[in-house]
Design a protein around this motif. Structure first.
Motif, PDB file in Angstrom:
ATOM      1  N   ASP A 124       3.223   2.859   2.797  1.00  0.00           N
ATOM      2  CA  ASP A 124       2.586   3.269   4.052  1.00  0.00           C
ATOM      3  C   ASP A 124       3.387   2.831   5.274  1.00  0.00           C
ATOM      4  O   ASP A 124       3.007   3.146   6.401  1.00  0.00           O
ATOM      5  CB  ASP A 124       1.149   2.729   4.132  1.00  0.00           C
ATOM      6  CG  ASP A 124       1.103   1.201   4.128  1.00  0.00           C
ATOM      7  OD1 ASP A 124       2.175   0.561   4.018  1.00  0.00           O
ATOM      8  OD2 ASP A 124      -0.006   0.650   4.222  1.00  0.00           O
ATOM      9  N   THR A 125       4.494   2.121   5.050  1.00  0.00           N
ATOM     10  CA  THR A 125       5.385   1.777   6.163  1.00  0.00           C
ATOM     11  C   THR A 125       6.338   2.930   6.490  1.00  0.00           C
ATOM     12  O   THR A 125       7.178   2.794   7.376  1.00  0.00           O
ATOM     13  CB  THR A 125       6.203   0.521   5.816  1.00  0.00           C
ATOM     14  OG1 THR A 125       6.858   0.706   4.564  1.00  0.00           O
ATOM     15  CG2 THR A 125       5.292  -0.700   5.739  1.00  0.00           C
ATOM     16  N   TRP A 126       6.206   4.025   5.757  1.00  0.00           N
ATOM     17  CA  TRP A 126       6.965   5.235   6.044  1.00  0.00           C
ATOM     18  C   TRP A 126       6.014   6.256   6.658  1.00  0.00           C
ATOM     19  O   TRP A 126       4.910   6.482   6.155  1.00  0.00           O
ATOM     20  CB  TRP A 126       7.586   5.811   4.770  1.00  0.00           C
ATOM     21  CG  TRP A 126       8.743   5.008   4.259  1.00  0.00           C
ATOM     22  CD1 TRP A 126       8.716   3.727   3.794  1.00  0.00           C
ATOM     23  CD2 TRP A 126      10.093   5.439   4.179  1.00  0.00           C
ATOM     24  NE1 TRP A 126       9.967   3.328   3.423  1.00  0.00           N
ATOM     25  CE2 TRP A 126      10.842   4.349   3.638  1.00  0.00           C
ATOM     26  CE3 TRP A 126      10.767   6.623   4.485  1.00  0.00           C
ATOM     27  CZ2 TRP A 126      12.218   4.427   3.423  1.00  0.00           C
ATOM     28  CZ3 TRP A 126      12.124   6.693   4.260  1.00  0.00           C
ATOM     29  CH2 TRP A 126      12.847   5.611   3.742  1.00  0.00           C
ATOM     30  N   ALA A 127       6.441   6.869   7.747  1.00  0.00           N
ATOM     31  CA  ALA A 127       5.584   7.835   8.456  1.00  0.00           C
ATOM     32  C   ALA A 127       6.017   9.261   8.126  1.00  0.00           C
ATOM     33  O   ALA A 127       7.209   9.541   7.962  1.00  0.00           O
ATOM     34  CB  ALA A 127       5.657   7.597   9.954  1.00  0.00           C
ATOM     35  N   GLU A 128       5.022  10.134   8.039  1.00  0.00           N
ATOM     36  CA  GLU A 128       5.313  11.541   7.781  1.00  0.00           C
ATOM     37  C   GLU A 128       5.525  12.269   9.098  1.00  0.00           C
ATOM     38  O   GLU A 128       4.690  12.213  10.002  1.00  0.00           O
ATOM     39  CB  GLU A 128       4.175  12.170   6.989  1.00  0.00           C
ATOM     40  CG  GLU A 128       4.426  13.632   6.642  1.00  0.00           C
ATOM     41  CD  GLU A 128       3.319  14.230   5.788  1.00  0.00           C
ATOM     42  OE1 GLU A 128       3.173  15.476   5.810  1.00  0.00           O
ATOM     43  OE2 GLU A 128       2.616  13.454   5.112  1.00  0.00           O
ATOM     44  N   SER A 138       1.899  12.085  -0.643  1.00  0.00           N
ATOM     45  CA  SER A 138       1.985  13.311   0.161  1.00  0.00           C
ATOM     46  C   SER A 138       2.148  14.498  -0.772  1.00  0.00           C
ATOM     47  O   SER A 138       2.821  14.416  -1.808  1.00  0.00           O
ATOM     48  CB  SER A 138       3.168  13.242   1.131  1.00  0.00           C
ATOM     49  OG  SER A 138       3.012  12.167   2.035  1.00  0.00           O
ATOM     50  N   ALA A 189       0.849  -1.197   0.000  1.00  0.00           N
ATOM     51  CA  ALA A 189       0.000   0.000   0.000  1.00  0.00           C
ATOM     52  C   ALA A 189       0.881   1.242   0.000  1.00  0.00           C
ATOM     53  O   ALA A 189       1.937   1.276   0.635  1.00  0.00           O
ATOM     54  CB  ALA A 189      -0.907  -0.019   1.221  1.00  0.00           C
ATOM     55  N   THR A 190       0.471   2.247  -0.742  1.00  0.00           N
ATOM     56  CA  THR A 190       1.248   3.485  -0.839  1.00  0.00           C
ATOM     57  C   THR A 190       0.407   4.689  -0.428  1.00  0.00           C
ATOM     58  O   THR A 190      -0.828   4.639  -0.420  1.00  0.00           O
ATOM     59  CB  THR A 190       1.772   3.698  -2.274  1.00  0.00           C
ATOM     60  OG1 THR A 190       0.651   3.732  -3.184  1.00  0.00           O
ATOM     61  CG2 THR A 190       2.721   2.580  -2.674  1.00  0.00           C
ATOM     62  N   VAL A 191       1.109   5.765  -0.102  1.00  0.00           N
ATOM     63  CA  VAL A 191       0.471   7.027   0.289  1.00  0.00           C
ATOM     64  C   VAL A 191       1.105   8.138  -0.539  1.00  0.00           C
ATOM     65  O   VAL A 191       2.315   8.132  -0.763  1.00  0.00           O
ATOM     66  CB  VAL A 191       0.681   7.303   1.796  1.00  0.00           C
ATOM     67  CG1 VAL A 191       0.068   8.645   2.187  1.00  0.00           C
ATOM     68  CG2 VAL A 191       0.086   6.182   2.635  1.00  0.00           C
ATOM     69  N   THR A 199       5.112   9.952  -3.646  1.00  0.00           N
ATOM     70  CA  THR A 199       4.424   8.713  -3.266  1.00  0.00           C
ATOM     71  C   THR A 199       5.396   7.811  -2.518  1.00  0.00           C
ATOM     72  O   THR A 199       6.552   7.646  -2.933  1.00  0.00           O
ATOM     73  CB  THR A 199       3.885   7.988  -4.502  1.00  0.00           C
ATOM     74  OG1 THR A 199       2.993   8.865  -5.201  1.00  0.00           O
ATOM     75  CG2 THR A 199       3.122   6.731  -4.115  1.00  0.00           C
ATOM     76  N   HIS A 200       4.924   7.221  -1.414  1.00  0.00           N
ATOM     77  CA  HIS A 200       5.803   6.383  -0.589  1.00  0.00           C
ATOM     78  C   HIS A 200       4.991   5.240   0.019  1.00  0.00           C
ATOM     79  O   HIS A 200       3.761   5.328   0.142  1.00  0.00           O
ATOM     80  CB  HIS A 200       6.445   7.216   0.531  1.00  0.00           C
ATOM     81  CG  HIS A 200       5.454   7.890   1.428  1.00  0.00           C
ATOM     82  ND1 HIS A 200       4.915   7.285   2.542  1.00  0.00           N
ATOM     83  CD2 HIS A 200       4.874   9.123   1.366  1.00  0.00           C
ATOM     84  CE1 HIS A 200       4.073   8.110   3.139  1.00  0.00           C
ATOM     85  NE2 HIS A 200       4.026   9.235   2.439  1.00  0.00           N
TER      86      HIS A 200
END
Length: 238
Positions: A101-105, A90, A86-88, A98-99
């Motif tokens: 979802d295991t990376w937090a902002e 920002s 899964a990606t998010v 795009t990164h």
């Protein structure tokens, strides 16, 4: 042996065996060899039948293999599919990134030009000053009197400022980021006894400079995940 008289003259005979015949009427006193048992023939026929059955089974297997290969017509089996992580996405003032979802902002600080700070949620460590160390990608957007190439050269010596020690920054060939060529620098160092590397990219965006900084701990090269995050940059301003 004694000589006896019979109707046709004297004859020689073994004692107890008249007319020179051995026991049970066999000539010369020797028994005849027994006939071979009939059961051995059945064993031979059973062995022949098993061999024939084995040959038939091998023939069937061979024909089945040929039919299977002919039916495939040279096609390969499709590769096993794996679900993409899964990606998010920002959004910054002049870009999107795009990164996984295991990376937090982390917290944004626009007054310092920090538009976005991403950290891998696993493997983060904290030093005595409370500073977090671990894989991260940070994006800055700021106005500058210098264009991107000159700005990146000026910023390069500050790469690795959080490491225990580091080498001088190395200027690399320009790399395309966000559809535009970007100045590119790299520095190697160590932190807490492990290797660490930092890279920065700078490009002209919206009359200012957009700068991306990536750090990978425990490796000599930027991680593939961070490289994908950087390559996902889309510039949304002129």
């Amino acid at each position: 042996m004694s000589e006896q008289w019979g109707p046709q003259g004297p004859t020689s005979a073994q004692q107890g065996h008249p007319n020179g015949q051995g026991p049970q009427g066999h000539q010369g006193g020797y028994p005849q060899p027994p006939a071979p048992p009939q059961g051995r023939r059945w064993g031979i026929w059973i062995a022949v039948g098993c061999l024939a059955l084995l040959l038939v089974l091998l023939l069937i297997a061979t024909i089945g293999g040929v039919v299977y290969l002919a039916g495939r017509d040279g096609r390969e089996d499709p590769p096993a599919t794996t679900s993409a992580p899964a990606t998010v996405t920002s959004t910054g003032t002049t870009f999107t990134l795009t990164h996984p979802d295991t990376w937090a902002e982390g917290e944004r600080t626009p007054d310092t030009g920090m538009e976005l700070n991403l950290r891998r949620t696993a493997g983060q460590q904290e030093d005595d000053d409370g500073m977090q160390h671990g894989d991260n990608v940070t994006v800055y957007q700021f106005q500058s009197e210098r264009q991107a190439v000159a700005e990146c050269r000026w910023q390069a010596p500050f790469l690795g400022w959080g490491f225990d020690d580091h080498e001088d920054a190395e200027e690399l060939d320009r790399t395309e980021v966000g559809g535009a060529p970007a100045a590119h620098h790299r520095v190697h160092g160590t932190w807490d006894g492990q290797p660490v590397v930092a890279e920065t990219w700078c490009l002209d965006v919206d009359g200012g400079v957009l700068q991306i900084v990536a750090e990978t701990y425990g490796a000599e090269e930027i991680s593939s995940e961070e490289a994908q995050i950087v390559s996902s940059l889309v510039v949304t301003a002129g």
